[in-house]
Design an enzyme around this catalytic site. Structure first.
Site, short mmCIF file in Angstrom:
data_model
loop_
_atom_site.label_atom_id
_atom_site.label_comp_id
_atom_site.label_asym_id
_atom_site.label_seq_id
_atom_site.Cartn_x
_atom_site.Cartn_y
_atom_site.Cartn_z
N GLU A 142 -0.25 -11.14 46.08
CA GLU A 142 -0.82 -10.26 46.73
C GLU A 142 0.25 -8.57 45.77
OE1 GLU A 142 2.08 -11.98 46.41
OE2 GLU A 142 3.35 -10.81 45.96
N LYS A 189 8.10 -8.38 36.07
CA LYS A 189 7.94 -9.12 37.12
C LYS A 189 6.40 -10.72 35.96
CE LYS A 189 7.72 -6.96 41.10
NZ LYS A 189 8.19 -8.31 42.23
N SER A 222 14.35 -2.34 35.33
CA SER A 222 13.67 -3.47 35.09
C SER A 222 11.80 -3.20 35.15
CB SER A 222 13.10 -3.75 37.67
OG SER A 222 13.21 -2.94 37.63
#
Lengths: 240, 416
Positions: B118, B96, B389
């Site tokens: 969010e 991210k 990830s």
């Protein structure tokens, strides 16, 4: 100054939303927005968003809104009734079919905040409205640039909804000061009537719009009043 | 005639991919999205911006992340060579941060003072709060009230980083409601605020922009394989929530016709659903094309177009929509979509830990589950790369409850 008010079909129940609508029409509201509830109403503030949620829990469906529209048209044939909702509701119903059924229910126009003119090639929203004689009500905000205003002016039909301030739907204590200049700027490009909404909650606000706009829109304040003091409270917002 | 480049198409400046994508936002957001898109396409070509981003990737987040050959897992499966791209080694433990750094730099270029985001499980919120602290921006994170309550550790970390975390009580009190609330904040404060959307969903330019910032993942893999003397991989596998880690892995190889691409959605408790709620988040199994949250894509929705609640063991995949580029790539057959059930994911998680010593995030463990299904059926000279990830420590409260319930609960009690 004309007045447009707003209900969510199915909030707090389908029957009560009809009663609220009748009260609003009786009290002098010339235009009425009937919102078909959606699970993800991004342009709405907390009050109307919560009402959407409850209307959905009550099982409200698009065809309930069409039935409501017909009943209200029979009740007050001279009033202008609009449907407000989000594009996915039209898309899943079938955009053309939705416009056809809205027109058959004597709908005056549609307000769909997430169907911008830029996506017409994918949505066919404007074309479908035109085909069935519905006004596709365009929306303008204080930060809409001049070039965009001109593009929107070409699609404008019925009236244009001017968002009075930044933010989502919801009642405010004061109207923004720069409103006059903004509406003057819009008036230069837009030839149809101007409606002003977002933040209008009392008669003093409406008075302040005199000579600046043609239609004042009262939205979430109606839900608040109904929650507080029922139908008599709703009537009082309009009659003072 | 040469085939047109999919890579170019997927980063096109209009943000439409076939019928998917677009910018279906209220008028007030339109100028903001146009400004953001304009700035992004300029920054992308600006050597100074690229140098700043590269510096943060390398010297702050810790890129390049390792590409690890999973010798033990490969041997155990007895088929294709398995490589793991360890995005979990990034600062904050997941991929991210790649798009958070990119977007935060863009926000600075636009002279914004404040980031909002969010978050579901809290990973994207954590990465946003981290880059806000690093780049001196104020930060507000919206989190569904349900997530806020069950992800207490991440709320704590975000607050420690100086962010304000706001629980959202509207709707189902989950990720979707947090997205809606963040959009409302942006509508209210468009001039000083940048909405740092955390995946390849949302209105244009977010899908294009986040794909670009995540494409570093696949680009590194190509170089790393070359250095090892290995050719391009035969198969790439990534989990798919919104789709950011999948687009990061796939993008580099879109124009390599021999590289197969597989996305793995959350199968949850199985592909069953009621009128209002799905027991999974497999949009490509039972979803339909719709428009919500500002873009057109596949959504899990009922007949009328109301979005459904979803379920997954991993909060990061627990979402009813999916990135529009993935919807397009699936439609044209470039990406195949499948799903993994919660229980398959848990056993994949354990297997990877015990063979390779790596805890995969539950999101990434969906990819591992598919690797386990595919590898044994492939030839030994073939190769698979999967995107790990994120790392699994963040899931302690879920995995420990599932895999060692009795003792973990006793421990929690003893701490009170």
């Amino acid at each position: 100054m004309k007045l447009m008010t707003h209900i969510v079909a199915g909030y707090p129940t389908l029957g009560e939303s009809e009663q609220i609508a009748r009260t609003l029409l009786d009290s002098g509201s010339g235009f009425l927005e009937i919102q078909i509830p959606f699970s993800d109403p991004i342009a709405d503030g907390p009050v109307i968003a919560a009402a959407n949620q409850i209307a959905l829990q009550n099982g409200t469906r698009p065809r309930d809104a069409f039935i409501l529209l017909r009943k209200l048209h029979e009740y007050a044939p001279d009033k202008k009734l609009l449907i407000m909702t989000y594009f996915n509701i039209l898309k899943q119903y079938g955009v053309e079919k939705f416009c056809r059924d809205a027109a058959r229910s004597n709908c005056y126009g549609l307000i769909v905040p997430d169907a911008p003119i830029d996506e017409e090639a994918h949505t066919h929203y404007l074309a479908s409205c035109k085909k069935y004689g519905l006004h596709a009500i365009q929306i303008i905000s204080p930060i809409t640039p001049e070039t965009r205003l001109k593009k929107i002016a070409q699609a404008a039909s019925g009236f244009v909804y001017c968002v009075a301030r930044f933010g989502v739907t919801g009642a405010q204590k004061k109207l923004p000061q720069e409103l006059g200049g903004y509406l003057q700027r819009v008036r230069k490009s837009i030839k149809v009537a101007l409606a002003v909404g977002f933040g209008i909650s009392k008669r003093a606000h409406i008075a302040a719009l005199q000579n600046k706009a043609d239609i004042a829109v009262i939205g979430s304040q109606i839900i608040r009043e109904y929650q507080k003091s029922g139908l008599s409270g709703v009537a009082k917002i309009i009659t003072g | 005639m040469k085939k047109p480049s999919l890579k170019k198409y997927i980063l096109n400046s209009r943000g439409t991919f076939g019928e998917y994508g677009g910018c279906y936002v209220p008028e007030m957001l339109m100028p903001i999205m146009e400004e953001l898109a304009f700035e992004f396409f300029h920054a992308k070509k600006d050597p100074k911006f690229r140098a700043q981003l590269k510096d943060l990737y390398n010297n702050y987040s810790g890129r390049p992340t390792p590409l690890t050959f999973c010798a033990n897992l490969t041997k155990k499966m007895g088929g294709a060579k398995i490589y793991l791209k360890n995005e979990g080694q990034n600062l904050t433990g997941a991929h991210k941060i790649n798009h958070c750094l990119g977007q935060a730099l863009l926000a600075k270029r636009l002279k914004k003072k404040r980031l909002i985001a969010e978050t579901g499980a809290g990973q994207h919120g954590l990465a946003t709060a981290t880059v806000a602290a690093k780049l001196g921006l104020k930060c507000t994170i919206y989190m569904g009230a349900k997530d806020y309550d069950r992800q207490r550790p991440n709320v704590f970390w975000m607050e420690q980083l100086g962010a304000t975390v706001i629980p959202v009580h509207a709707g189902g009190q989950i990720l979707r409601d947090a997205i809606n609330e963040a959009l409302r904040d942006l509508l209210t404060n468009p001039q000083d605020t940048h909405y740092l959307l955390g995946t390849v969903c949302g209105p244009h330019p977010y899908p294009v922009m986040n794909t670009y910032f995540q494409s570093i993942v696949g680009a590194e893999i190509r170089k790393q394989l070359k250095r090892e003397g290995a050719g391009v991989p035969d198969l790439l596998i990534a989990s798919v929530g919104g789709g950011s880690n999948a687009m990061g892995l796939f993008y580099e190889f879109l124009d390599d016709p021999d590289v197969k691409l597989i996305g793995v959605e959350a199968g949850g408790k199985g592909i069953t659903e009621t009128q209002k709620k799905a027991q999974h988040a497999a949009r490509f199994q039972t979803g339909r094309t719709g428009v919500a949250e500002g873009f057109q894509s596949k959504f899990l929705q009922d007949k009328d177009g109301q979005l459904k609640e979803t379920h997954s063991i991993s909060a990061g995949l627990d979402y009813s929509g999916v990135g529009p580029q993935l919807a397009y790539l699936e439609e044209i057959g470039r990406v195949k979509m499948t799903y993994a059930l919660d229980r398959e994911v848990l056993s994949a998680y354990t297997l990877l830990a015990q063979t390779e010593g790596i805890f995969a995030a539950l999101e990434s463990a969906h990819a591992v589950a598919e690797v386990i299904k595919r590898a044994p059926k492939m030839k030994k000279k073939q190769s698979i790369v999967f995107n790990c990830s994120g790392r699994g420590d963040k899931d302690l409260f879920i995995t420990a409850q599932k895999l060692d319930r009795k003792r973990f609960r006793a421990y929690l009690k003893s701490q009170l």
